[in-house]
Design a protein around this motif. Structure first.
Motif, PDB file in Angstrom:
ATOM      1  N   ALA A  11       0.842  -1.200   0.000  1.00 18.05           N
ATOM      2  CA  ALA A  11       0.000   0.000   0.000  1.00 18.05           C
ATOM      3  C   ALA A  11       0.876   1.248   0.000  1.00 18.05           C
ATOM      4  O   ALA A  11       0.598   2.219  -0.707  1.00 18.05           O
ATOM      5  CB  ALA A  11      -0.929  -0.010   1.206  1.00 18.05           C
ATOM      6  N   LEU A  12       1.946   1.205   0.794  1.00 21.01           N
ATOM      7  CA  LEU A  12       2.844   2.358   0.859  1.00 21.01           C
ATOM      8  C   LEU A  12       3.546   2.568  -0.487  1.00 21.01           C
ATOM      9  O   LEU A  12       3.664   3.691  -0.977  1.00 21.01           O
ATOM     10  CB  LEU A  12       3.878   2.131   1.964  1.00 21.01           C
ATOM     11  CG  LEU A  12       4.694   3.356   2.366  1.00 21.01           C
ATOM     12  CD1 LEU A  12       3.808   4.397   2.999  1.00 21.01           C
ATOM     13  CD2 LEU A  12       5.817   2.964   3.319  1.00 21.01           C
ATOM     14  N   THR A  13       3.986   1.451  -1.090  1.00 20.79           N
ATOM     15  CA  THR A  13       4.653   1.551  -2.395  1.00 20.79           C
ATOM     16  C   THR A  13       3.709   2.156  -3.424  1.00 20.79           C
ATOM     17  O   THR A  13       4.090   3.000  -4.225  1.00 20.79           O
ATOM     18  CB  THR A  13       5.104   0.159  -2.877  1.00 20.79           C
ATOM     19  OG1 THR A  13       5.790  -0.490  -1.811  1.00 20.79           O
ATOM     20  CG2 THR A  13       6.027   0.269  -4.069  1.00 20.79           C
ATOM     21  N   ARG A  14       2.461   1.692  -3.367  1.00 25.14           N
ATOM     22  CA  ARG A  14       1.466   2.197  -4.311  1.00 25.14           C
ATOM     23  C   ARG A  14       1.327   3.715  -4.169  1.00 25.14           C
ATOM     24  O   ARG A  14       1.318   4.446  -5.152  1.00 25.14           O
ATOM     25  CB  ARG A  14       0.138   1.511  -4.049  1.00 25.14           C
ATOM     26  CG  ARG A  14      -0.788   1.429  -5.226  1.00 25.14           C
ATOM     27  CD  ARG A  14      -2.156   0.983  -4.732  1.00 25.14           C
ATOM     28  NE  ARG A  14      -2.616   1.923  -3.729  1.00 25.14           N
ATOM     29  CZ  ARG A  14      -3.433   2.928  -3.981  1.00 25.14           C
ATOM     30  NH1 ARG A  14      -3.909   3.094  -5.181  1.00 25.14           N
ATOM     31  NH2 ARG A  14      -3.795   3.758  -3.023  1.00 25.14           N
ATOM     32  N   SER A  15       1.238   4.196  -2.930  1.00 22.78           N
ATOM     33  CA  SER A  15       1.119   5.641  -2.725  1.00 22.78           C
ATOM     34  C   SER A  15       2.339   6.362  -3.272  1.00 22.78           C
ATOM     35  O   SER A  15       2.220   7.403  -3.906  1.00 22.78           O
ATOM     36  CB  SER A  15       0.991   5.963  -1.247  1.00 22.78           C
ATOM     37  OG  SER A  15      -0.078   5.262  -0.703  1.00 22.78           O
ATOM     38  N   TRP A  16       3.521   5.800  -3.018  1.00 27.53           N
ATOM     39  CA  TRP A  16       4.739   6.454  -3.469  1.00 27.53           C
ATOM     40  C   TRP A  16       4.885   6.385  -4.976  1.00 27.53           C
ATOM     41  O   TRP A  16       5.695   7.096  -5.550  1.00 27.53           O
ATOM     42  CB  TRP A  16       5.962   5.869  -2.762  1.00 27.53           C
ATOM     43  CG  TRP A  16       6.164   6.547  -1.453  1.00 27.53           C
ATOM     44  CD1 TRP A  16       5.959   6.020  -0.210  1.00 27.53           C
ATOM     45  CD2 TRP A  16       6.570   7.898  -1.246  1.00 27.53           C
ATOM     46  NE1 TRP A  16       6.197   6.960   0.741  1.00 27.53           N
ATOM     47  CE2 TRP A  16       6.580   8.121   0.148  1.00 27.53           C
ATOM     48  CE3 TRP A  16       6.902   8.952  -2.094  1.00 27.53           C
ATOM     49  CZ2 TRP A  16       6.925   9.353   0.700  1.00 27.53           C
ATOM     50  CZ3 TRP A  16       7.248  10.168  -1.547  1.00 27.53           C
ATOM     51  CH2 TRP A  16       7.255  10.360  -0.159  1.00 27.53           C
ATOM     52  N   MET A  17       4.154   5.475  -5.609  1.00 24.67           N
ATOM     53  CA  MET A  17       4.151   5.440  -7.064  1.00 24.67           C
ATOM     54  C   MET A  17       3.131   6.419  -7.611  1.00 24.67           C
ATOM     55  O   MET A  17       3.357   7.059  -8.648  1.00 24.67           O
ATOM     56  CB  MET A  17       3.834   4.020  -7.545  1.00 24.67           C
ATOM     57  CG  MET A  17       3.840   3.858  -9.043  1.00 24.67           C
ATOM     58  SD  MET A  17       5.405   4.358  -9.774  1.00 24.67           S
ATOM     59  CE  MET A  17       6.005   2.792 -10.359  1.00 24.67           C
ATOM     60  N   LEU A  18       1.992   6.554  -6.910  1.00 23.44           N
ATOM     61  CA  LEU A  18       0.934   7.440  -7.400  1.00 23.44           C
ATOM     62  C   LEU A  18       1.417   8.882  -7.511  1.00 23.44           C
ATOM     63  O   LEU A  18       1.081   9.586  -8.462  1.00 23.44           O
ATOM     64  CB  LEU A  18      -0.281   7.378  -6.469  1.00 23.44           C
ATOM     65  CG  LEU A  18      -1.313   6.316  -6.793  1.00 23.44           C
ATOM     66  CD1 LEU A  18      -2.363   6.250  -5.693  1.00 23.44           C
ATOM     67  CD2 LEU A  18      -1.983   6.592  -8.136  1.00 23.44           C
ATOM     68  N   VAL A  19       2.218   9.320  -6.547  1.00 23.77           N
ATOM     69  CA  VAL A  19       2.656  10.725  -6.556  1.00 23.77           C
ATOM     70  C   VAL A  19       3.475  11.030  -7.809  1.00 23.77           C
ATOM     71  O   VAL A  19       3.094  11.901  -8.603  1.00 23.77           O
ATOM     72  CB  VAL A  19       3.431  11.063  -5.268  1.00 23.77           C
ATOM     73  CG1 VAL A  19       3.976  12.476  -5.337  1.00 23.77           C
ATOM     74  CG2 VAL A  19       2.528  10.886  -4.064  1.00 23.77           C
TER      75      VAL A  19
END
Lengths: 194, 202, 657
Positions: free
Chosen positions: C207-215
């Motif tokens: 989930a954290l990786t996903r957020s850091w990819m979304l930005v």
């Protein structure tokens, strides 16, 4: 987790092979790119018959065609007054034309330029003396297309039989450094042609 | 040598030793007359022979000229076609294309004419033959292999593995931990709406 | 002074990055808490020193300290202040320094989000990010040093930054947006490497990786579109995308990042494709470095290859190291990331996601092959050839449309098993509606095949997205008896991620339709227009009034004034320009555009006859282009909604389950 039931091999060969199979060729291709200049577009006309043309002379003395020049090696220089390095190259060509004038024929072809501008410019550059070689007007740029001109200046060397032997992209510039001196380079190419 | 030339250019440009008045490109050459535009050079016949097709004019000529101009690269631009570019060289080349098409040359002959002097570089798309075919074959092969691998993956993963079947719901099994609040609260209703939809049509 | 200070800070960043990298890997192996603390501290110091170095450079630029090499290169006392500020990223050396600052900001952000939890994953992540940071600090300290002290050149040589940068305000924000996208991929890369090294990929880490990819994905989307917008507003050929190598370079990581965002959902929901998801993280980062190489090496014939520098080989070595290490990591560690779940039937959202990943990967491969093929041809056949727009259009249209179609199918189907009947009932309404609307467009005179197909497919996807957003609202209204607004707000808060995703999909549909229509129905007219007379295009008449030339501080401008009449009624006036910058041989145009919701009237000035009595004009009608920018804005908005940090509901204790 079912990892314990079916222990998998520690190295995934398919992944390694596919990965290396994709990345190594890519790296190889990029590496080869470093050894090529993207702006060096070669000369497809080399050793081909020089395209024929008949163009009006800037000095108003009728037309000049390539066929009239057969029998003598011909040097065709595409140039323009708006080109920034052409003024520096001009004296080099003038000098060579005076020196080799009886053995080779120099021809200038104006690229995307206007007659009155060219005449005024030549008048000034030659300090009133007549030019050592004729300049022709290429309205619509058809001859430039026939020779594959990318930009100015470009110089084509055509031998006595009418075959393109060499193309120089960019100007022949004078320089104190013998390895970079356009005057010597021009001399060398002319020497090879004669 | 390159560097010397570049330096010289920069110096000249900045001190504008040669710039009398600002000179605006795209208006550099003499304006060609309509007749001049349609005349073909003597070299054309040497390079691609006499025209074989009927002469063309009107809208058909314009349409084919534009289509061909999109296939030919503008030599003084960066990656633009003759059709797209506003540079004078591009407009001259477009006029040349028009003259060739008007005279009855085929698309392939026109392309060959430009290729003779500019090389294959002048085509916006590689000629589809020999080695060049790789630019289509490699992606096609990759897509094919990818499709095969995908199909196998779907097949392999579609078979429920032993020990997991018991947890499966008829809708398949979701990782409980990943259920968002929304799904926990709304999930059943959305399912119900889906069922309603289904029964409505079924 | 500025020189020494800047160089000192860069050396500090180089030292902290190197030590932090080594320490981070050691801490990852040993699991030492003190090691992690020190790594975090070193990463923070690294970031701070880079930000300070950037501030020093800005100060030097603003005070015109020409003893600093970079200021001597791009500075000019005649440039307006905002140009001086942004000239930080106008040239190679400065842009690499700026790169460092963006990485620094991301590192700060990452340190903040991992203050608690994730103790097992952060050391390797920070170590990897700092390894990348070491490379860039090395570049700034050595090969691309902007700070070295120089003897200033004569003031006449200080002509300011690249004219292309000064020509339009979009060029001021396009590079930073793209950089924020590119550089931001470093963090997910580090997180992926960490997952491989640890051999675990838990739900909360994912989930954290996903957020850091979304930005960075949001920034990259903005950057790519701003680049297209800039091309449209400046280059004057009436288009926004030319499949230029550097445009492609920015599109490649966008494609793999989009693939990742979908694969990550499949991983999160069903525990599938773990290894593939991580591979996408690594590939995305490698593609950003490839893109930097393409822009900076001068190997590619491109509009954007502003600088040809000796930095190309250095970047290639870096790219090679990244690729080889990534392949080895995946080959040696991916068995640890095995799939846990199972897949529903081939008719399920799961399967649609897998096919969508195939298509994203295939699209990436097509663009990559087309972009590097000229190099391959030169290596093998020793000739130059072009792979231009016709090639890419030929292949990207079918692939792109299939992706858009799946963008409708996927969200319409539930996760897991679906019966054929159920699937049909879910797809029936949006499919028939879009087909009917497509038939309507056909009846209204849209005759070309591809635009109509595009319209149908995009409408289908948009309808599914809309239904997916409306269904929970109506469910809440019915079940809980909530008023519409309250229900919508509740549904939105509960499913913010899903809403974000569907908003992105609607944006994509808008963009795709606008591309199809604007490229298929463009109208072009051109000619010399004498003073007082008009050029007619569609229902517009463009009357040439006068031309004028004037000097601005950094350029000469030639402008031609046209009065625009639509059906005989005056609707405005347009002044397309040509600008000449010192040090630049050819003028750069500024087209003038009259935008309406339906179409753009786009004027490109080609020449003005010497006496100002006639203007050479090329006029375009570009239908629906505004919707491209609207669609892109909607996409970025959707990404923003999906990426907005959730208020912390529960302590993140079960890190890496």
């Amino acid at each position: 987790m079912n990892v314990a039931q079916t222990p998998k091999p520690a190295i995934s060969w398919p992944a390694l092979l596919v990965g290396l199979g994709l990345t190594l060729p890519l790296l190889g291709i990029l590496l080869s790119g470093l050894f090529h200049d993207p702006h060096d577009l070669g000369n497809p006309l080399e050793d081909e018959t020089a395209p024929r043309f008949t163009l009006p002379r800037l000095d108003g003395q009728g037309t000049l065609s390539l066929e009239q020049l057969r029998g003598k090696p011909t040097i065709i220089n595409f140039w323009a007054t708006w080109c920034q390095s052409c003024p520096l190259e001009h004296p080099v060509l003038e000098q060579a034309a005076r020196e080799f004038g009886d053995q080779v024929q120099f021809v200038g072809i104006a690229y995307e330029d206007k007659s009155e501008r060219l005449s005024a410019w030549l008048q000034r550059a030659n300090r009133g003396r007549p030019s050592a070689y004729p300049t022709l007007i290429d309205v619509g740029g058809k001859v430039a297309v026939a020779y594959g001109v990318y930009g100015v200046p470009e110089t084509y060397f055509v031998d006595a039989q009418g075959t393109v032997k060499h193309k120089k992209t960019g100007p022949f510039l004078p320089s104190a450094d013998p390895t970079a001196d356009g005057r010597l380079e021009l001399r060398r190419i002319l020497g090879e042609m004669l | 040598m390159r560097i010397t030339a570049a330096l010289l250019l920069t110096m000249m440009a900045t001190t504008s030793a040669w710039g009398q008045s600002p000179r605006w490109a795209n208006d550099r050459g003499e304006d060609a007359s309509a007749e001049q535009l349609l005349t073909l050079g003597e070299d054309v016949i040497d390079t691609i022979g006499p025209a074989t097709g009927p002469p063309l004019q009107g809208p058909a000529l314009a349409a084919r000229t534009e289509a061909l101009a999109s296939e030919i690269r503008c030599p003084v631009c960066q990656g633009q076609s003759v059709q797209a570019s506003t540079a004078e060289a591009a407009r001259n080349m477009k006029a040349q294309i028009e003259a060739l098409v008007a005279a009855g040359y085929s698309d392939e002959e026109v392309l060959r004419y430009f290729e003779a002097s500019y090389g294959e570089f002048i085509r916006m798309m590689p000629r589809a033959e020999g080695f060049n075919l790789l630019v289509w074959i490699i992606p096609a092969l990759a897509l094919l292999l990818g499709a095969l691998a995908t199909w196998r993956t779907i097949r392999r993963l579609g078979v429920e593995q032993p020990g997991q079947g018991s947890q499966s719901t008829p809708k398949g099994q979701l990782k409980a931990a990943s259920l968002s609040t929304e799904e926990k609260e709304l999930g059943p209703w959305i399912e119900q709406i889906r069922t309603e939809l289904e029964s409505g049509h079924g | 002074m500025n020189s020494a200070l800047g160089q000192g800070l860069i050396l500090l960043s180089l030292a902290t990055a190197t030590v932090g990298c080594i320490l981070g890997f050691a801490a990852g192996r040993s699991g030492s808490a003190a090691g992690l603390r020190w790594t975090r501290w070193l990463a923070g110091t690294y970031a701070t020193s880079l930000i300070l170095a950037n501030l020093v450079m800005e100060y030097a630029l603003l005070t015109h300290d020409f003893t600093v090499k970079y200021v001597d290169m791009v500075g000019s006392t005649s440039s307006p202040t905002y140009i001086t500020i942004v000239s930080l990223w106008s040239s190679l050396e400065g842009s690499i320094l700026f790169w460092g600052m963006i990485l620094a900001i991301y590192i700060w952000g990452f340190l903040a989000t991992t203050r608690q939890g994730h103790e097992r994953m952060t050391p390797y992540t920070l170590a990897t990010v700092l390894a990348v940071g070491t490379f860039f600090s090395f570049l700034i300290a050595g090969p691309a040093d902007p700070f070295s002290a120089v003897q200033p050149r004569p003031d006449s040589m200080h002509t300011g930054p690249n004219p292309l940068l000064q020509n339009h305000w979009l060029m001021i924000i396009h590079p930073p947006a793209l950089y924020l996208g590119y550089v931001g991929m470093t963090i997910p890369f580090g997180m992926g490497v960490s997952a491989l090294l640890r051999g675990e990929l838990g739900a909360s880490w994912m989930a954290l990786t996903r957020s850091w990819m979304l930005v960075p994905f949001g920034f990259l989307t903005a950057g790519v579109v701003l680049g297209g917008w800039w091309a449209y507003e400046v280059l004057g050929w009436g288009g926004y995308w030319a499949w230029d190598p550097v445009e492609n370079a920015s599109f490649l990581p966008w494609l793999t990042a989009a693939a990742f965002l979908h694969a990550a959902m499949l991983e999160e929901r069903r525990g599938l494709l773990k290894a593939w998801t991580v591979v996408l993280l690594l590939v995305t980062f490698a593609l950003t470095i490839l893109g930097t190489f393409m822009t900076r090496s001068g190997v590619f014939n491109s509009v954007h290859s502003f600088t040809q520098s000796a930095i190309g080989p250095t970047f290639l070595v870096f790219l090679a190291v990244i690729l080889v290490i990534s392949v080895l990591l995946v080959g040696l560690r991916m068995h640890l990331l095995s799939d846990e779940g199972s897949l529903g039937s081939p008719l399920s959202r799961d399967a649609a996601f897998i096919v969508n990943n195939l298509l994203f990967a295939g699209f990436t491969f097509v663009v990559l092959v087309g972009t590097v093929f000229p190099l391959l041809a030169e290596a093998v056949r020793d000739i130059k050839l072009s792979v231009g727009a016709p090639f890419f259009n030929q292949l990207s249209v079918p692939i792109g449309l299939t992706i858009v179609f799946l963008m409708g199918v996927g969200p319409a189907l539930p996760w897991g098993r679906t019966s054929g009947k159920e699937a049909a009932s879910l797809l029936w309404v949006p499919l028939t509606t879009s087909l009917i609307l497509g038939a309507l467009a056909l009846a209204l005179g849209m005759r070309q095949l591809w635009p109509v197909v595009t319209l149908i497919v995009s409408l289908f996807a948009a309808l599914v997205a809309l239904r997916d957003m409306v269904t929970p609202v109506s469910a809440l209204m019915r079940r809980r008896g909530l008023p519409p607004l309250a229900a919508a707000s509740l549904a939105f808060r509960r499913g913010r991620r899903r809403y974000g995703g569907q908003i992105v999909h609607i944006g994509v549909a808008l963009v795709v339709v606008s591309i199809a229509v604007s490229s298929s129905y463009q109208v072009i007219e051109e000619g010399m227009v004498p003073k007082g007379q008009s050029l007619t295009i569609a229902d517009y008449e463009l009357r040439f009034e006068e031309s004028r030339s004037f000097r601005e501080p950094h350029r000469d401008v030639l402008e031609a004034q046209f009065t625009v009449l639509q059906n005989g009624r005056e609707v405005g006036s347009l002044g397309p320009r040509l600008n000449r910058y010192s040090g630049q041989m050819n003028p750069i145009g500024t087209p003038a555009v009259l935008s309406t919701a339906r179409q753009d009237l786009y004027l490109s000035l080609m020449s003005v006859a010497k006496d100002g009595q006639a203007a050479g004009l090329r006029a375009f009608i570009n239908p629906m282009v505004s919707w491209l920018w609207v669609g892109a804005t909607v996409m970025v908005l959707g990404v923003l909604i999906a990426a907005w940090p959730r208020r912390r509901q529960k302590p993140a204790t079960k890190a890496a389950a």
